[in-house]
Design a protein around this motif. Structure first.
Motif, short mmCIF file in Angstrom:
data_model
loop_
_atom_site.label_atom_id
_atom_site.label_comp_id
_atom_site.label_asym_id
_atom_site.label_seq_id
_atom_site.Cartn_x
_atom_site.Cartn_y
_atom_site.Cartn_z
N SER A 240 0.76 -0.66 0.52
CA SER A 240 -0.31 -0.13 0.44
C SER A 240 0.70 1.31 0.53
O SER A 240 1.71 1.31 1.17
N ILE A 241 0.77 1.71 -0.78
CA ILE A 241 1.03 3.49 -1.34
C ILE A 241 0.70 4.32 0.33
O ILE A 241 -1.07 4.48 0.62
N VAL A 242 1.29 4.70 0.91
CA VAL A 242 1.28 5.33 2.33
C VAL A 242 1.50 6.51 2.24
O VAL A 242 2.77 7.26 2.26
N VAL A 243 0.75 7.20 3.96
CA VAL A 243 1.93 8.47 4.64
C VAL A 243 2.33 8.08 5.15
O VAL A 243 3.74 9.04 5.03
N ASN A 244 2.45 7.54 6.37
CA ASN A 244 2.90 7.03 7.84
C ASN A 244 3.37 6.09 7.45
O ASN A 244 2.10 4.88 8.27
N PRO A 245 4.14 5.38 7.09
CA PRO A 245 4.84 3.68 7.45
C PRO A 245 5.06 3.03 8.38
O PRO A 245 6.06 4.08 8.86
N ALA A 246 5.34 1.82 8.53
CA ALA A 246 6.29 1.83 10.05
C ALA A 246 7.74 1.93 9.22
O ALA A 246 8.28 1.75 10.32
N TYR A 247 7.94 1.64 7.81
CA TYR A 247 9.84 1.77 7.52
C TYR A 247 9.64 2.90 7.04
O TYR A 247 9.27 2.99 5.54
N GLU A 248 11.17 3.47 6.79
CA GLU A 248 10.82 5.09 6.18
C GLU A 248 11.99 4.65 5.51
O GLU A 248 12.25 5.62 4.21
N ASP A 249 12.18 3.78 5.19
CA ASP A 249 12.99 3.25 3.81
C ASP A 249 12.36 2.85 2.79
O ASP A 249 12.58 1.97 2.15
N THR A 250 11.12 2.91 3.21
CA THR A 250 10.21 2.17 1.33
C THR A 250 10.34 3.56 0.66
O THR A 250 11.02 4.70 0.88
N ASN A 251 9.63 2.96 -0.53
CA ASN A 251 9.47 3.86 -1.88
C ASN A 251 8.79 4.15 -2.32
O ASN A 251 8.54 2.41 -2.42
N VAL A 252 8.43 4.92 -3.70
CA VAL A 252 7.55 4.52 -4.66
C VAL A 252 7.66 5.93 -5.28
O VAL A 252 7.56 6.69 -4.98
N ALA A 253 8.00 5.35 -6.75
CA ALA A 253 8.05 7.04 -7.43
C ALA A 253 7.65 6.79 -8.82
O ALA A 253 7.12 5.23 -9.16
#
Length: 146
Positions: free
Chosen positions: A133-146
């Protein structure tokens, strides 16, 4: 598509996005009474079972996807539907408002270790993977989407 600081140059025809839904060897945020880390390869067995994983916005269904386990973690590529909602998602990713990922799962094999005054759960395998899921507040800050 050129990306800098999670802000990407798209054309409206570029309804394909990709990124890291879950990183390996990175600590999560504080999840209440613990933090967790995902061991390299933890997704391989669940992905081999060809699970019915859906792609979501804040864990609400959105579009189709391709998933794979790489050295970085659980990577994805997804075609966003060419709808009003899909166009909104692309625009929010372009602006950097949406730039992180999350995932829903059931744990398979795990270990717990004390680290200072907190506990660290290491996930070695997953029993189930139900969504990315694309989210604003993830559990892992090292995720990304582009």
């Amino acid at each position: 598509m050129n990306c800098r600081s999670n802000i990407c140059d798209f054309t409206v025809e570029d309804y394909k996005i990709s990124g890291i839904a879950a990183p390996y060897n990175k600590l999560s945020k504080d999840l209440g009474s613990y933090r967790e880390v995902i061991a390299p390869g933890a997704f391989e067995s669940v992905l081999a079972s060809n699970p019915n994983v859906i792609a979501c916005i804040d864990h609400s269904r959105e579009s189709d996807k391709v998933l794979g386990s790489t050295d970085a973690g659980l990577e994805f590529s997804l075609n966003v539907a060419k709808t009003t909602t899909g166009t909104d998602i692309i625009e929010l990713i372009k602006r950097g408002d949406l730039n992180k990922m999350s995932f829903a799962f059931s744990v398979g094999d795990e270990t717990w270790m004390p680290y200072g005054n907190e506990m660290i759960r290491t996930i070695h395998s997953f029993k189930d993977l139900t969504d990315i899921s694309i989210v604003v507040n993830p559990a892992y800050e090292d995720t990304n989407v582009a």
